[in-house]
Design an enzyme around this catalytic site. Structure first.
Site, PDB file in Angstrom:
ATOM      1  N   THR A  13      53.853 -41.453  66.671  1.00 60.93           N
ATOM      2  CA  THR A  13      54.023 -40.624  67.874  1.00 60.93           C
ATOM      3  C   THR A  13      54.659 -39.277  67.530  1.00 60.93           C
ATOM      4  O   THR A  13      54.100 -38.221  67.826  1.00 60.93           O
ATOM      5  CB  THR A  13      54.921 -41.374  68.890  1.00 60.93           C
ATOM      6  OG1 THR A  13      54.333 -42.634  69.144  1.00 60.93           O
ATOM      7  CG2 THR A  13      55.067 -40.615  70.187  1.00 60.93           C
ATOM      8  N   ALA A  33      60.585 -17.830  61.631  1.00 64.60           N
ATOM      9  CA  ALA A  33      61.163 -18.329  60.373  1.00 64.60           C
ATOM     10  C   ALA A  33      61.130 -17.288  59.264  1.00 64.60           C
ATOM     11  O   ALA A  33      61.907 -17.363  58.317  1.00 64.60           O
ATOM     12  CB  ALA A  33      60.406 -19.580  59.926  1.00 64.60           C
ATOM     13  N   ALA A  43      52.300 -38.947  54.445  1.00 64.72           N
ATOM     14  CA  ALA A  43      52.143 -40.355  54.086  1.00 64.72           C
ATOM     15  C   ALA A  43      52.059 -41.164  55.365  1.00 64.72           C
ATOM     16  O   ALA A  43      52.912 -41.027  56.255  1.00 64.72           O
ATOM     17  CB  ALA A  43      53.337 -40.820  53.253  1.00 64.72           C
ATOM     18  N   ARG A  45      50.133 -45.087  56.934  1.00 66.04           N
ATOM     19  CA  ARG A  45      49.178 -46.190  56.727  1.00 66.04           C
ATOM     20  C   ARG A  45      48.212 -46.219  57.889  1.00 66.04           C
ATOM     21  O   ARG A  45      47.043 -46.517  57.737  1.00 66.04           O
ATOM     22  CB  ARG A  45      49.940 -47.516  56.659  1.00 66.04           C
ATOM     23  CG  ARG A  45      50.876 -47.591  55.466  1.00 66.04           C
ATOM     24  CD  ARG A  45      50.633 -48.868  54.638  1.00 66.04           C
ATOM     25  NE  ARG A  45      51.311 -48.748  53.345  1.00 66.04           N
ATOM     26  CZ  ARG A  45      52.540 -49.200  53.124  1.00 66.04           C
ATOM     27  NH1 ARG A  45      53.215 -49.796  54.074  1.00 66.04           N
ATOM     28  NH2 ARG A  45      53.088 -49.053  51.936  1.00 66.04           N
ATOM     29  N   LYS A 105      67.730 -41.810  63.905  1.00 64.05           N
ATOM     30  CA  LYS A 105      69.134 -41.994  64.325  1.00 64.05           C
ATOM     31  C   LYS A 105      69.770 -43.213  63.692  1.00 64.05           C
ATOM     32  O   LYS A 105      70.955 -43.227  63.372  1.00 64.05           O
ATOM     33  CB  LYS A 105      69.237 -42.069  65.852  1.00 64.05           C
ATOM     34  CG  LYS A 105      68.329 -43.093  66.520  1.00 64.05           C
ATOM     35  CD  LYS A 105      67.073 -42.487  67.057  1.00 64.05           C
ATOM     36  CE  LYS A 105      66.060 -43.556  67.394  1.00 64.05           C
ATOM     37  NZ  LYS A 105      64.985 -43.096  68.246  1.00 64.05           N
ATOM     38  N   VAL A 132      69.148 -37.228  68.008  1.00 67.29           N
ATOM     39  CA  VAL A 132      69.953 -37.451  69.222  1.00 67.29           C
ATOM     40  C   VAL A 132      69.323 -36.713  70.398  1.00 67.29           C
ATOM     41  O   VAL A 132      69.120 -35.498  70.344  1.00 67.29           O
ATOM     42  CB  VAL A 132      71.404 -36.948  69.030  1.00 67.29           C
ATOM     43  CG1 VAL A 132      72.231 -37.211  70.280  1.00 67.29           C
ATOM     44  CG2 VAL A 132      72.052 -37.612  67.829  1.00 67.29           C
ATOM     45  N   ASP A 201      70.119 -48.434  70.233  1.00 65.99           N
ATOM     46  CA  ASP A 201      69.614 -47.064  70.032  1.00 65.99           C
ATOM     47  C   ASP A 201      70.636 -46.044  70.555  1.00 65.99           C
ATOM     48  O   ASP A 201      70.940 -45.049  69.889  1.00 65.99           O
ATOM     49  CB  ASP A 201      68.266 -46.919  70.764  1.00 65.99           C
ATOM     50  CG  ASP A 201      67.719 -45.514  70.688  1.00 65.99           C
ATOM     51  OD1 ASP A 201      67.218 -45.136  69.619  1.00 65.99           O
ATOM     52  OD2 ASP A 201      67.807 -44.782  71.699  1.00 65.99           O
ATOM     53  N   LYS A 205      72.978 -43.088  68.508  1.00 64.61           N
ATOM     54  CA  LYS A 205      73.094 -41.667  68.884  1.00 64.61           C
ATOM     55  C   LYS A 205      74.546 -41.314  69.201  1.00 64.61           C
ATOM     56  O   LYS A 205      75.021 -40.231  68.838  1.00 64.61           O
ATOM     57  CB  LYS A 205      72.178 -41.378  70.080  1.00 64.61           C
ATOM     58  CG  LYS A 205      70.690 -41.557  69.730  1.00 64.61           C
ATOM     59  CD  LYS A 205      69.837 -41.608  70.990  1.00 64.61           C
ATOM     60  CE  LYS A 205      68.376 -41.839  70.663  1.00 64.61           C
ATOM     61  NZ  LYS A 205      67.591 -42.206  71.838  1.00 64.61           N
ATOM     62  N   GLY A 302      59.490 -39.035  73.230  1.00 65.07           N
ATOM     63  CA  GLY A 302      58.116 -38.558  73.401  1.00 65.07           C
ATOM     64  C   GLY A 302      57.700 -37.678  72.238  1.00 65.07           C
ATOM     65  O   GLY A 302      58.544 -37.130  71.523  1.00 65.07           O
TER      66      GLY A 302
HETATM   67  N1  HSE Z   1      63.622 -45.300  72.253  1.00 72.46           N
HETATM   68  C1  HSE Z   1      64.265 -44.054  72.368  1.00 72.46           C
HETATM   69  C2  HSE Z   1      64.510 -43.756  73.846  1.00 72.46           C
HETATM   70  C3  HSE Z   1      63.415 -42.993  71.739  1.00 72.46           C
HETATM   71  O1  HSE Z   1      63.917 -44.441  74.688  1.00 72.46           O
HETATM   72  O2  HSE Z   1      65.270 -42.879  74.162  1.00 72.46           O
HETATM   73  C4  HSE Z   1      64.128 -41.717  71.443  1.00 72.46           C
HETATM   74  O3  HSE Z   1      65.179 -41.896  70.548  1.00 72.46           O
END
Ligand code: HSE
Length: 437
Positions: A13, A33, A43, A45, A105, A132, A201, A205, A302
């Protein structure tokens, strides 16, 4: 000067979003820049080739170490996620003298101290803005913009999936599992969604936010972590009855001789701005002793919002590689010789919707005449209201909302309307902006 060659690890993504943003905005990014930034090696898969533009310009391998060890690659962008092999790849890239950008993170929260020490020893940069709050430049804001302050606390909605679940439960009474499935389908949720739901998660952060806020090492294992899985529909409703909303917050706060680091569902008064941050959006509220509270809001997950932060880090690294070190960030964001002569439009040429208030004689046909004049100028009315006169025979206020139209057309119509005998004085005009995304 040749473009800087970048090796990208992961074309999922965020990886796909990063290629798309770098391809679409290539020219503007180079103007900022001071040099082009080109992904030459990647890289992966598994990837969705149809959703990524510019893949034909990239040499793709399924062995990430090939990219990290490629002498042509100057910057490695790690978007694989997880602890391993991300850690080994990042350390190898550093060992090879490459700058590293990561959105990982988990990696930074758990292994950041070791990674930063390795980077310092090698004199390379490790940038992690995207780790973050996705597209919100919170690390830059805290590390640079708020550098004068003693930060007292920082509180954030820093997991979009969890916030989406709570918002949908509150606003639509939807079922927890159903909303989680939607967040997964939208690509917001972590590979293991318990990371979102159980607060891991957010704790990753918060660990980073706390370290930057207070100048302490990263200490993920000391962050108290509680998820949202025990929050029921009735809790959301009862909290509302008391004027509160339930949000899954990360809280980093100085407290006496220590700091609190905690992630848990929290009731906050519904009148607070942060209580109204809904859906997948993130927000971080930072309290500095000099500036007071500042609030940062935006998409926390996203493809392209996260890519926005990844590419900004790439621009920072390339500026440091390329430009005069005394003027690393150009005064006007773009390199001085890259300023554009794009014209500033006169107010006549802008297009907005309008609120108009007129004082008119209270007699038949006036409203129709005014509506007719607006129609003749190509102005479409969205809503119209005539207010009651304050006394018999007095003039009345007529209030109109229009659709979007060129200012020049509106000026003509207002001039005509003001020339009518039935209209008193000047028309009050206020421009309307919906500020939709
Ligand atoms: N899974 C995380 C969220 C993705 O829903 O915020 C972004 O770090």
């Amino acid at each position: 000067m040749d473009a800087v060659k970048v090796g990208l690890l992961g074309l999922g993504t965020v990886g796909g979003g990063t290629v798309n943003v770098l391809t679409r905005n290539a020219e503007e990014i180079a103007r900022r820049a001071g040099r082009g930034i080109r992904i030459t090696h990647a890289a992966a898969r598994d990837y969705d080739a149809d959703s990524i533009t510019g893949l034909d310009q990239i040499e793709i391998t399924d062995d990430a170490f090939d990219v990290v060890n490629n002498p042509e690659v100057e910057i490695v962008i790690e978007l694989i996620g997880g602890y391993s092999p991300a850690k080994e790849l990042v350390l190898q890239a550093i060992e090879n003298g490459k700058h590293v950008i990561t959105a990982n993170k988990a990696l930074i929260a758990l292994h950041g101290n070791e990674i930063f020490a390795a980077a310092q020893a090698k004199g390379v940069t490790v940038a992690f803005e995207a780790a973050v709050a996705g597209g919100i430049p919170i690390i830059k804001a805290m590390r640079e913009g708020l550098a004068a302050n003693r930060i007292e606390w920082a509180v954030g909605i820093i997991n979009g999936t969890g916030n989406f679940i709570l918002s949908e439960m509150q606003d639509k009474g939807r079922d927890f599992d159903d909303v989680l499935a939607e967040a997964q389908a939208l690509g917001y949720a972590e590979a293991d969604p318990t990371f979102d739901v159980e607060g891991i998660d957010a704790a990753h952060k918060l660990t980073i936010i706390g370290a930057i806020a207070f100048g302490i090492p990263l200490q993920f294992d000391k962050t108290y972590t509680e998820g949202i899985s025990k929050i029921g529909q009735q809790d959301v409703a009862y909290a509302g009855e008391f004027g509160y909303r339930i949000k899954h917050l990360g809280i980093a706060r100085r407290n006496g001789n220590g700091v609190e680091m905690r992630v848990h569902p929290t009731l906050i008064p519904e009148r607070r701005l942060i209580a109204n941050v809904d859906g997948v959006m993130n927000a971080v509220l930072v309290m500095g002793d000099a500036v007071g509270p500042t609030l940062y809001y935006g998409a926390g997950a996203g493809a392209e919002p996260t890519a926005s932060a990844v590419v900004a880090d790439a621009v920072d690294v390339v500026r440091a590689l390329t430009t005069d070190p005394e003027n690393r960030v150009p005064h006007l964001a773009f390199q001085p010789n890259e300023l554009s002569d794009i014209p500033i439009l006169s107010i006549d040429e802008i297009e907005t919707a309008y609120y108009l208030r007129l004082q008119v004689a209270d007699k038949s046909g006036v409203m129709a005449t005014i509506a007719g004049m607006l129609a003749e100028s190509g102005i479409s009315i969205e809503a119209i209201k005539q207010k009651e006169p304050t006394e018999k025979g007095a003039s009345v206020s007529l209030v109109l909302l229009t659709h979007r139209v060129l200012e020049r057309q509106m000026n003509q119509a207002i001039e005509q309307i003001e020339s009518l005998e039935s209209v008193e004085g000047e028309v009050t005009r206020i421009r309307i902006e919906q500020l939709e995304s």
